[in-house]
Write an enzyme that holds these catalytic residues in place. Structure first.
Site, PDB file in Angstrom:
ATOM      1  N   ARG A   1       0.824  -1.209   0.000  1.00  0.00           N
ATOM      2  CA  ARG A   1       0.000   0.000   0.000  1.00  0.00           C
ATOM      3  C   ARG A   1       0.858   1.257   0.000  1.00  0.00           C
ATOM      4  NH1 ARG A   1      -1.692   1.285   6.093  1.00  0.00           N
ATOM      5  NH2 ARG A   1       0.195   0.667   7.131  1.00  0.00           N
TER       6      ARG A   1
ATOM      7  N   THR B   1      12.254   3.693   8.502  1.00  0.00           N
ATOM      8  CA  THR B   1      11.850   2.950   7.304  1.00  0.00           C
ATOM      9  C   THR B   1      12.144   3.721   6.024  1.00  0.00           C
ATOM     10  OG1 THR B   1      10.063   1.942   8.571  1.00  0.00           O
ATOM     11  CG2 THR B   1       9.873   1.845   6.174  1.00  0.00           C
TER      12      THR B   1
ATOM     13  N   LYS C   1      15.128   0.165   7.998  1.00  0.00           N
ATOM     14  CA  LYS C   1      14.221  -0.918   7.594  1.00  0.00           C
ATOM     15  C   LYS C   1      13.808  -0.604   6.161  1.00  0.00           C
ATOM     16  CE  LYS C   1       9.756  -2.884   8.831  1.00  0.00           C
ATOM     17  NZ  LYS C   1       8.949  -3.323   9.966  1.00  0.00           N
TER      18      LYS C   1
ATOM     19  N   LYS D   1      11.944  -1.229   2.683  1.00  0.00           N
ATOM     20  CA  LYS D   1      10.770  -1.897   2.126  1.00  0.00           C
ATOM     21  C   LYS D   1      11.083  -2.407   0.720  1.00  0.00           C
ATOM     22  CE  LYS D   1       7.675  -1.231   5.441  1.00  0.00           C
ATOM     23  NZ  LYS D   1       6.975  -2.358   6.094  1.00  0.00           N
TER      24      LYS D   1
ATOM     25  N   ASP E   1      11.996  -5.587   4.672  1.00  0.00           N
ATOM     26  CA  ASP E   1      10.617  -6.019   4.873  1.00  0.00           C
ATOM     27  C   ASP E   1       9.949  -6.162   3.510  1.00  0.00           C
ATOM     28  OD1 ASP E   1       8.086  -6.627   5.682  1.00  0.00           O
ATOM     29  OD2 ASP E   1       7.806  -4.852   6.951  1.00  0.00           O
TER      30      ASP E   1
ATOM     31  N   ASP F   1       5.853 -11.525  10.342  1.00  0.00           N
ATOM     32  CA  ASP F   1       5.062 -10.364  10.766  1.00  0.00           C
ATOM     33  C   ASP F   1       3.579 -10.652  10.500  1.00  0.00           C
ATOM     34  OD1 ASP F   1       3.913  -7.936  11.337  1.00  0.00           O
ATOM     35  OD2 ASP F   1       4.990  -6.782   9.827  1.00  0.00           O
TER      36      ASP F   1
ATOM     37  N   ASP G   1      10.615  -0.860  16.162  1.00  0.00           N
ATOM     38  CA  ASP G   1      10.286  -0.226  14.879  1.00  0.00           C
ATOM     39  C   ASP G   1       9.196   0.808  15.140  1.00  0.00           C
ATOM     40  OD1 ASP G   1       9.838   0.331  12.211  1.00  0.00           O
ATOM     41  OD2 ASP G   1       8.678  -1.490  11.847  1.00  0.00           O
TER      42      ASP G   1
ATOM     43  N   ASP H   1       9.055   4.266  14.145  1.00  0.00           N
ATOM     44  CA  ASP H   1       9.343   5.515  13.425  1.00  0.00           C
ATOM     45  C   ASP H   1       8.088   6.226  12.925  1.00  0.00           C
ATOM     46  OD1 ASP H   1       8.740   3.515  11.645  1.00  0.00           O
ATOM     47  OD2 ASP H   1      10.342   3.995  10.237  1.00  0.00           O
TER      48      ASP H   1
HETATM   49 MG    MG Z   1       6.432  -5.803   8.479  1.00  0.00          MG
END
Ligand code: MG
Length: 366
Positions: free
Chosen positions: A24, A135, A160, A162, A191, A244, A321, A323
């Site tokens: 998303r 992230t 992190k 994406k 991730d 997750d 995590d 942020d």
């Molecule tokens: Mg995740």
């Protein structure tokens, strides 16, 4: 200490830069805020964002669940008997984990205030300070490299990243670009948000290992329900794999650990339905020798304050995590956790330490 009133409000706070994952793109952090008032005057706060693609919750469903189901079940109940109270909360409807989480955190806020302790100490008090990652949204390799450098300059030491939105070759190009920009001193975790097949993940992660990209861990490589695929990936690569979206409940956590389908687990209050169940997931993980991260959805400093108090309370929670509030263009919360760059600390206050929520402080509030 009985629950006298349970009110809900809608908020919407814009993000400074869109948050983009394989699932998303988020431009505005919308949420339902819960305010519980007790008959002794204590007030507890909670928050639930509508994360359609992960929890299935919407603003309407969260409001309905709280106002029409949870509230009638919990009003006038004694908070001090919180075990049967929270059992009742979870048994009163299935799923709807975000609505449950918002009410659960408001209940814990009141309980800790009643005990005259900050919530993280009420729950265990393992740490007084946390360090959050930051992230990097999925974009072109060049933009991600620039973003990573910018976050590094702002003091973050764990990124992190994406991935999983298009093809593996592009993901590897993204990570190579980021690693070449930030150097070796920075921890990079990935991730994929369910974006790869098991075979793609195995091939891609092995390639990253061969290229020496030094990835700390990979979160949720495959679709949430594919535990066989998750296990295949975990068994086939050196890099630690973290579950997750595959784990919402203690029962799902147990299944993942019994089958050794993942090396690590990411707990979110919005998946577990709050602190009551999150504690159980962490205890089960600890019994299996599995460390936990605590993360969040795109939430304001309200939801993250609750998540941070929980995360700081347990020794087995080792990664953070948190942020999301730093991505928002406005801060509608008074009190709560304090940010100093990557460091998070807790105010000298009881409960969550939140004194007010300016629900109309964002945009588009109806
Ligand atoms: Mg995740």
């Amino acid at each position: 200490m009985n629950i006298q009133q349970m009110e809900t409000f809608r908020t919407a706070v814009p993000l400074s830069k869109p948050f983009k994952t394989a699932l998303r793109t988020v431009y505005v952090a919308e949420a339902v805020v819960v305010k519980i008032t007790c008959d002794n005057g204590l007030i507890g706060w909670g928050e639930a964002p509508p994360t359609h693609v992960i929890t299935g919750d919407s603003l309407d469903s969260v409001e309905y669940a709280i106002q029409q189901i949870l509230k009638p079940n919990l009003i006038n109940e004694n908070l001090l008997n919180y075990e049967p109270l929270l059992q009742k909360l979870h048994k009163s409807l299935v799923r709807n984990s975000s609505a449950k989480a918002a009410v659960d955190m408001a209940i814990y806020d009141c309980l800790a205030q009643h005990s005259k302790l900050p919530l993280f100490q009420y729950l265990g008090g393992a740490k007084a300070e946390l360090e959050t990652d930051f992230t990097v949204s999925v974009n072109s390799p060049k933009e991600m490299g620039e973003d990573a450098l910018h976050y590094l300059e702002r003091g973050f030491r764990v990124l992190k990243v994406k991935v999983g939105k298009d093809d593996m070759a592009s993901d590897i190009a993204r990570i190579r670009e980021i690693r070449s920009r930030v150097g070796d001193a920075v921890e990079i975790r990935l991730d994929a948000n369910q974006g790869w097949t098991a075979k793609e993940a195995i091939r891609g992660i092995r390639k990253m290992e061969d290229l020496g990209l030094n990835i700390e861990l990979v979160e949720q490589p495959v679709i949430a329900h594919d535990l066989d695929g998750l296990k295949q990936v975990t068994d086939s690569v050196e890099t630690p794999i973290m579950a997750d979206e595959s784990v919402f409940t203690p029962e799902q956590a147990l299944q993942v650990f019994q089958t050794r389908s993942a090396d690590l687990i990411n707990i979110k209050l919005m998946k577990s339905g709050g602190i009551f169940q999150a504690e159980k997931i962490n205890s089960i993980a600890e019994a299996y020798g599995v460390e936990c991260m605590v993360g969040s959805m795109i939430e304001t400093r309200l939801g993250i304050t609750a998540a941070a108090h929980f995360a700081a309370s347990k020794s087995n929670i080792t990664r953070f995590d948190f942020d999301a509030p730093l991505m928002l263009a406005a801060d509608i919360i008074t009190g709560g956790i304090l940010y100093n760059g990557r460091k998070i600390s807790f105010p000298n206050a009881n409960g969550l330490g939140i004194t007010d929520v300016d629900v109309k402080g964002g945009v588009n509030v109806e």
